[in-house]
Design an enzyme around this catalytic site. Structure first.
Site, PDB file in Angstrom:
ATOM      1  N   HIS A 100      54.276 171.423  57.519  1.00 31.97           N
ATOM      2  CA  HIS A 100      53.385 171.270  56.377  1.00 31.97           C
ATOM      3  C   HIS A 100      51.913 171.261  56.753  1.00 31.97           C
ATOM      4  O   HIS A 100      51.048 171.311  55.865  1.00 31.97           O
ATOM      5  CB  HIS A 100      53.740 170.006  55.587  1.00 31.97           C
ATOM      6  CG  HIS A 100      53.546 170.164  54.114  1.00 31.97           C
ATOM      7  ND1 HIS A 100      54.139 169.350  53.177  1.00 31.97           N
ATOM      8  CD2 HIS A 100      52.818 171.043  53.392  1.00 31.97           C
ATOM      9  CE1 HIS A 100      53.791 169.721  51.956  1.00 31.97           C
ATOM     10  NE2 HIS A 100      52.989 170.747  52.060  1.00 31.97           N
ATOM     11  N   ASP A 123      57.085 166.609  47.493  1.00 28.08           N
ATOM     12  CA  ASP A 123      57.292 166.157  48.868  1.00 28.08           C
ATOM     13  C   ASP A 123      57.807 164.722  48.884  1.00 28.08           C
ATOM     14  O   ASP A 123      57.444 163.919  48.014  1.00 28.08           O
ATOM     15  CB  ASP A 123      55.947 166.221  49.605  1.00 28.08           C
ATOM     16  CG  ASP A 123      56.054 166.225  51.112  1.00 28.08           C
ATOM     17  OD1 ASP A 123      57.002 165.641  51.653  1.00 28.08           O
ATOM     18  OD2 ASP A 123      55.139 166.802  51.754  1.00 28.08           O
ATOM     19  N   HIS A 125      56.891 162.810  51.201  1.00 26.73           N
ATOM     20  CA  HIS A 125      55.793 162.126  51.867  1.00 26.73           C
ATOM     21  C   HIS A 125      54.470 162.427  51.180  1.00 26.73           C
ATOM     22  O   HIS A 125      54.335 163.435  50.475  1.00 26.73           O
ATOM     23  CB  HIS A 125      55.720 162.562  53.333  1.00 26.73           C
ATOM     24  CG  HIS A 125      57.018 162.446  54.068  1.00 26.73           C
ATOM     25  ND1 HIS A 125      57.938 163.479  54.108  1.00 26.73           N
ATOM     26  CD2 HIS A 125      57.564 161.422  54.757  1.00 26.73           C
ATOM     27  CE1 HIS A 125      59.001 163.090  54.812  1.00 26.73           C
ATOM     28  NE2 HIS A 125      58.793 161.849  55.211  1.00 26.73           N
ATOM     29  N   ASP A 127      51.578 162.828  52.959  1.00 29.90           N
ATOM     30  CA  ASP A 127      50.777 163.661  53.866  1.00 29.90           C
ATOM     31  C   ASP A 127      49.292 163.343  53.746  1.00 29.90           C
ATOM     32  O   ASP A 127      48.432 164.225  53.773  1.00 29.90           O
ATOM     33  CB  ASP A 127      51.043 165.146  53.611  1.00 29.90           C
ATOM     34  CG  ASP A 127      52.465 165.547  53.982  1.00 29.90           C
ATOM     35  OD1 ASP A 127      53.133 164.776  54.691  1.00 29.90           O
ATOM     36  OD2 ASP A 127      52.914 166.617  53.543  1.00 29.90           O
ATOM     37  N   HIS A 140      51.191 167.392  60.571  1.00 27.40           N
ATOM     38  CA  HIS A 140      51.883 167.741  59.322  1.00 27.40           C
ATOM     39  C   HIS A 140      51.936 166.558  58.351  1.00 27.40           C
ATOM     40  O   HIS A 140      52.273 166.746  57.174  1.00 27.40           O
ATOM     41  CB  HIS A 140      53.296 168.294  59.593  1.00 27.40           C
ATOM     42  CG  HIS A 140      54.333 167.265  59.917  1.00 27.40           C
ATOM     43  ND1 HIS A 140      55.684 167.474  59.660  1.00 27.40           N
ATOM     44  CD2 HIS A 140      54.253 166.037  60.473  1.00 27.40           C
ATOM     45  CE1 HIS A 140      56.376 166.404  60.044  1.00 27.40           C
ATOM     46  NE2 HIS A 140      55.529 165.531  60.546  1.00 27.40           N
ATOM     47  N   ASP A 227      57.486 171.014  49.925  1.00 23.65           N
ATOM     48  CA  ASP A 227      58.153 170.649  51.170  1.00 23.65           C
ATOM     49  C   ASP A 227      59.632 170.469  50.851  1.00 23.65           C
ATOM     50  O   ASP A 227      59.986 169.704  49.954  1.00 23.65           O
ATOM     51  CB  ASP A 227      57.549 169.344  51.696  1.00 23.65           C
ATOM     52  CG  ASP A 227      58.026 168.978  53.089  1.00 23.65           C
ATOM     53  OD1 ASP A 227      59.207 169.222  53.397  1.00 23.65           O
ATOM     54  OD2 ASP A 227      57.221 168.417  53.855  1.00 23.65           O
ATOM     55  N   ASP A 229      61.752 168.798  52.225  1.00 24.19           N
ATOM     56  CA  ASP A 229      62.255 167.432  52.349  1.00 24.19           C
ATOM     57  C   ASP A 229      62.013 166.619  51.079  1.00 24.19           C
ATOM     58  O   ASP A 229      62.450 165.470  50.977  1.00 24.19           O
ATOM     59  CB  ASP A 229      61.715 166.723  53.593  1.00 24.19           C
ATOM     60  CG  ASP A 229      60.243 166.328  53.525  1.00 24.19           C
ATOM     61  OD1 ASP A 229      59.703 166.144  52.416  1.00 24.19           O
ATOM     62  OD2 ASP A 229      59.629 166.193  54.598  1.00 24.19           O
ATOM     63  N   GLU A 272      58.624 173.554  55.864  1.00 25.60           N
ATOM     64  CA  GLU A 272      59.486 172.609  56.590  1.00 25.60           C
ATOM     65  C   GLU A 272      60.967 173.001  56.610  1.00 25.60           C
ATOM     66  O   GLU A 272      61.842 172.152  56.782  1.00 25.60           O
ATOM     67  CB  GLU A 272      59.322 171.173  56.064  1.00 25.60           C
ATOM     68  CG  GLU A 272      57.922 170.587  56.281  1.00 25.60           C
ATOM     69  CD  GLU A 272      57.639 170.137  57.707  1.00 25.60           C
ATOM     70  OE1 GLU A 272      58.559 170.206  58.555  1.00 25.60           O
ATOM     71  OE2 GLU A 272      56.490 169.720  57.964  1.00 25.60           O
TER      72      GLU A 272
END
Length: 300
Positions: A100, A123, A125, A127, A140, A227, A229, A272
């Site tokens: 990412h 996402d 996360h 980030d 990332h 992303d 994830d 990712e």
């Protein structure tokens, strides 16, 4: 959306610590992204991959807690130039990751063409780490912070302007793993976040409708940074930082369909995908299916 799509692959794995995500663009192509989008009557221009160098071990911690800073910065500059050319040509930029950290270059190339670019950050996360707050030093986990102008100057200055996006023009969707420094930055900057709690409580339809309404009147373009994830690991196992309790495959299709109906999205990246950690290219196949929905694929 434009009827021309330009694909750029970024085989970057230096922004994180688990190898394999550099093969993500190839896996997504192998899963049939070009053919899928051509069936939707788009003209596809595959621009190939940005070349990512392999720095020596001595360059890993090139600036304190920032791993591979020089290499990530160089790749970001090159990606920004490539994306800028795509936007100038009138084509829709579709970027395939890679980890990412590539969003640093993508947003640098896109944002200069808009007065008020919006960003949907799909996402697990935030980030939003910096070298001071990051537990790992992996870049990332920093691209959104960098893009609002918070972080190391070598990253925030990519393409020679700061910031790429205003905090009030960001919507994070699917968050369920935030570091303390990220939480503080979210509160300080007033970034809009839909955690899994809100998605469960409100439902994906409401979350996406609110996100579209939030961005519609104050932005002149919206970038989607997805992303894999963000999805639950049961649906997208081939990612480097999986977090249980994520967005479902069905919810993600719905989200993409709502974005397509909104006509807000002007650029996108899918990141990712790690084939080494995947099951028979399942995660890349999911990514391509979601792209289908984002670009107008319908069952009937």
């Amino acid at each position: 959306m434009k009827k021309h799509i330009s694909i750029i692959g970024v085989p970057m794995d230096l922004g994180q610590s688990r190898r394999g995500v550099d093969m993500g663009p190839s896996a997504i192509r192998y899963a049939g992204v070009v053919e899928r989008l051509e069936k939707l009557d788009y003209e596809i221009h595959d621009k190939g991959d940005i070349e990512i160098g392999r720095p020596g071990k001595e360059e890993e911690d090139s600036d304190g807690n920032l791993k591979y800073l020089k290499a990530v910065s160089k790749a970001s500059e090159e990606l920004a130039v490539a994306v800028n050319k795509v936007v100038e040509s009138g084509s829709f930029p579709l970027i395939l990751g890679g980890d990412h950290s590539i969003a640093i270059g993508t947003l640098a190339g896109v944002s200069k063409h808009y007065k008020n670019l919006g960003v949907i950050w799909y996402d697990a996360h935030g980030d939003l780490n910096t070298c001071e707050t990051s537990p790992s030093g992996n870049i990332h986990g920093m691209p959104l912070a960098v893009s609002i102008g918070v972080g190391h100057s070598e990253l925030t200055n990519i393409a020679n302007y700061i910031p790429k996006v205003k905090p009030e023009n960001i919507v994070i969707i699917g968050a369920r793993s935030l570091d303390e420094g990220e939480k503080e930055l979210i509160r300080e900057k007033g970034i809009k976040v839909y955690t899994m709690h809100e998605i469960d409580r409100l439902g994906m339809t409401k979350v996406m409708e609110e996100s579209v309404a939030y961005l519609k009147d104050k932005t002149d373009g919206v970038h989607l940074s997805l992303d894999l994830d963000g999805l639950d690991p049961s649906d997208a196992p081939g990612v480097g930082t999986p977090v249980l309790g994520g967005i479902s495959y069905r919810e993600s299709h719905l989200a993409m369909e709502i974005l397509e109906e909104s006509k807000l999205i002007t650029s996108a990246e899918f990141v990712e995908v790690n084939p080494i950690l995947d099951e028979r290219n399942k995660t890349a196949t999911v990514a391509v299916a979601l792209m289908g929905s984002l670009f107008g694929e319908k069952l009937l």
